[in-house]
Write a protein that holds these residues in place. Structure first.
Motif, PDB file in Angstrom:
ATOM      1  N   ALA A  14       0.791  -1.228   0.000  1.00  0.00           N
ATOM      2  CA  ALA A  14       0.000   0.000   0.000  1.00  0.00           C
ATOM      3  C   ALA A  14       0.827   1.284   0.000  1.00  0.00           C
ATOM      4  CB  ALA A  14      -0.965  -0.007   1.188  1.00  0.00           C
ATOM      5  N   HIS A  15       1.735   1.444   0.960  1.00  0.00           N
ATOM      6  CA  HIS A  15       2.451   2.713   1.063  1.00  0.00           C
ATOM      7  C   HIS A  15       3.356   2.972  -0.134  1.00  0.00           C
ATOM      8  CE1 HIS A  15       1.034   2.494   5.219  1.00  0.00           C
ATOM      9  NE2 HIS A  15       1.135   3.809   5.185  1.00  0.00           N
ATOM     10  N   THR A  16       3.887   1.930  -0.723  1.00  0.00           N
ATOM     11  CA  THR A  16       4.711   2.093  -1.925  1.00  0.00           C
ATOM     12  C   THR A  16       3.908   2.815  -3.004  1.00  0.00           C
ATOM     13  OG1 THR A  16       5.975   0.087  -1.458  1.00  0.00           O
ATOM     14  CG2 THR A  16       5.961   0.855  -3.749  1.00  0.00           C
ATOM     15  N   TYR A  17       2.694   2.368  -3.225  1.00  0.00           N
ATOM     16  CA  TYR A  17       1.864   2.920  -4.301  1.00  0.00           C
ATOM     17  C   TYR A  17       1.167   4.214  -3.894  1.00  0.00           C
ATOM     18  CZ  TYR A  17       3.086  -1.503  -6.274  1.00  0.00           C
ATOM     19  OH  TYR A  17       3.822  -2.567  -6.753  1.00  0.00           O
ATOM     20  N   MET A  18       0.800   4.342  -2.614  1.00  0.00           N
ATOM     21  CA  MET A  18       0.187   5.587  -2.143  1.00  0.00           C
ATOM     22  C   MET A  18       1.170   6.744  -2.234  1.00  0.00           C
ATOM     23  SD  MET A  18      -1.877   4.036   1.142  1.00  0.00           S
ATOM     24  CE  MET A  18      -2.059   5.603   1.961  1.00  0.00           C
ATOM     25  N   SER A  19       2.419   6.503  -1.892  1.00  0.00           N
ATOM     26  CA  SER A  19       3.425   7.566  -1.967  1.00  0.00           C
ATOM     27  C   SER A  19       3.714   7.927  -3.420  1.00  0.00           C
ATOM     28  CB  SER A  19       4.701   7.166  -1.228  1.00  0.00           C
ATOM     29  OG  SER A  19       5.259   5.989  -1.779  1.00  0.00           O
ATOM     30  N   VAL A  24       3.259  11.932  -7.777  1.00  0.00           N
ATOM     31  CA  VAL A  24       2.829  12.225  -9.153  1.00  0.00           C
ATOM     32  C   VAL A  24       1.788  13.335  -9.157  1.00  0.00           C
ATOM     33  CG1 VAL A  24       1.560  11.300 -11.143  1.00  0.00           C
ATOM     34  CG2 VAL A  24       3.419   9.979 -10.120  1.00  0.00           C
ATOM     35  N   LYS A  25       0.790  13.234  -8.297  1.00  0.00           N
ATOM     36  CA  LYS A  25      -0.286  14.228  -8.273  1.00  0.00           C
ATOM     37  C   LYS A  25       0.256  15.620  -7.961  1.00  0.00           C
ATOM     38  CE  LYS A  25      -4.637  15.535  -6.041  1.00  0.00           C
ATOM     39  NZ  LYS A  25      -4.377  16.916  -6.353  1.00  0.00           N
ATOM     40  N   VAL A  81      13.356  10.661   2.062  1.00  0.00           N
ATOM     41  CA  VAL A  81      12.186  10.949   2.887  1.00  0.00           C
ATOM     42  C   VAL A  81      11.566   9.651   3.391  1.00  0.00           C
ATOM     43  CG1 VAL A  81      11.722  13.079   1.617  1.00  0.00           C
ATOM     44  CG2 VAL A  81      10.565  10.979   0.942  1.00  0.00           C
ATOM     45  N   GLY A  82      10.886   9.739   4.507  1.00  0.00           N
ATOM     46  CA  GLY A  82      10.131   8.605   5.008  1.00  0.00           C
ATOM     47  C   GLY A  82       8.937   8.355   4.105  1.00  0.00           C
ATOM     48  N   ILE A  87       3.734  10.649   1.506  1.00  0.00           N
ATOM     49  CA  ILE A  87       2.282  10.659   1.338  1.00  0.00           C
ATOM     50  C   ILE A  87       1.667  11.911   1.960  1.00  0.00           C
ATOM     51  CG2 ILE A  87       0.113   9.473   1.933  1.00  0.00           C
ATOM     52  CD1 ILE A  87       1.865   6.852   2.055  1.00  0.00           C
ATOM     53  N   LYS A  88       2.069  12.227   3.190  1.00  0.00           N
ATOM     54  CA  LYS A  88       1.403  13.280   3.975  1.00  0.00           C
ATOM     55  C   LYS A  88       2.034  14.661   3.842  1.00  0.00           C
ATOM     56  CE  LYS A  88       0.102   9.913   7.470  1.00  0.00           C
ATOM     57  NZ  LYS A  88       0.388   9.402   8.806  1.00  0.00           N
TER      58      LYS A  88
END
Length: 104
Positions: A14-19, A24-25, A81-82, A87-88
């Motif tokens: 999950a986090h691999t793809y969420m980040s 990208v966005k 980065v972490g 993500i955040k």
């Protein structure tokens, strides 16, 4: 501005793809070119090429686990980065990169 990123998390899901999605966005929102390689549980996807690296202004690497083939980014501006920050806190990371690139 052209940004490259490699994202990887300990579970490789999950986090691999969420980040990757967040980077990208936020880059596209700024009108920046971006390419993100993911190193997840199914291997490397969207692999960054030598041509990609040649033209990049900066590289974002997540630091929660080792990035495969990291040596290809030698000599480039690298932001480590972490995975959660990717993500955040994407905007803050990109702001810092922009400042660093402008100072070069």
């Amino acid at each position: 501005m052209k940004i490259l990123a490699v994202t990887a998390c300990p579970s490789g899901v999950a986090h691999t793809y969420m980040s990757a999605e967040a980077i990208v966005k936020k880059c596209k929102d700024r009108g920046w070119e971006v390419k993100v390689e993911t190193q997840g549980s199914i291997g490397i996807e969207n692999a960054i090429t030598a041509d990609d690296v040649k033209d990049a202004d900066a590289v974002i690497l997540t630091k929660d686990m080792p990035i495969k083939n990291e040596e290809r980014f030698q000599g480039k501006l690298i932001a480590r980065v972490g995975i959660s920050d990717a993500i955040k806190k994407t905007d803050a990371i990109l702001n810092k990169i922009e400042t660093m690139v402008d100072k070069k």
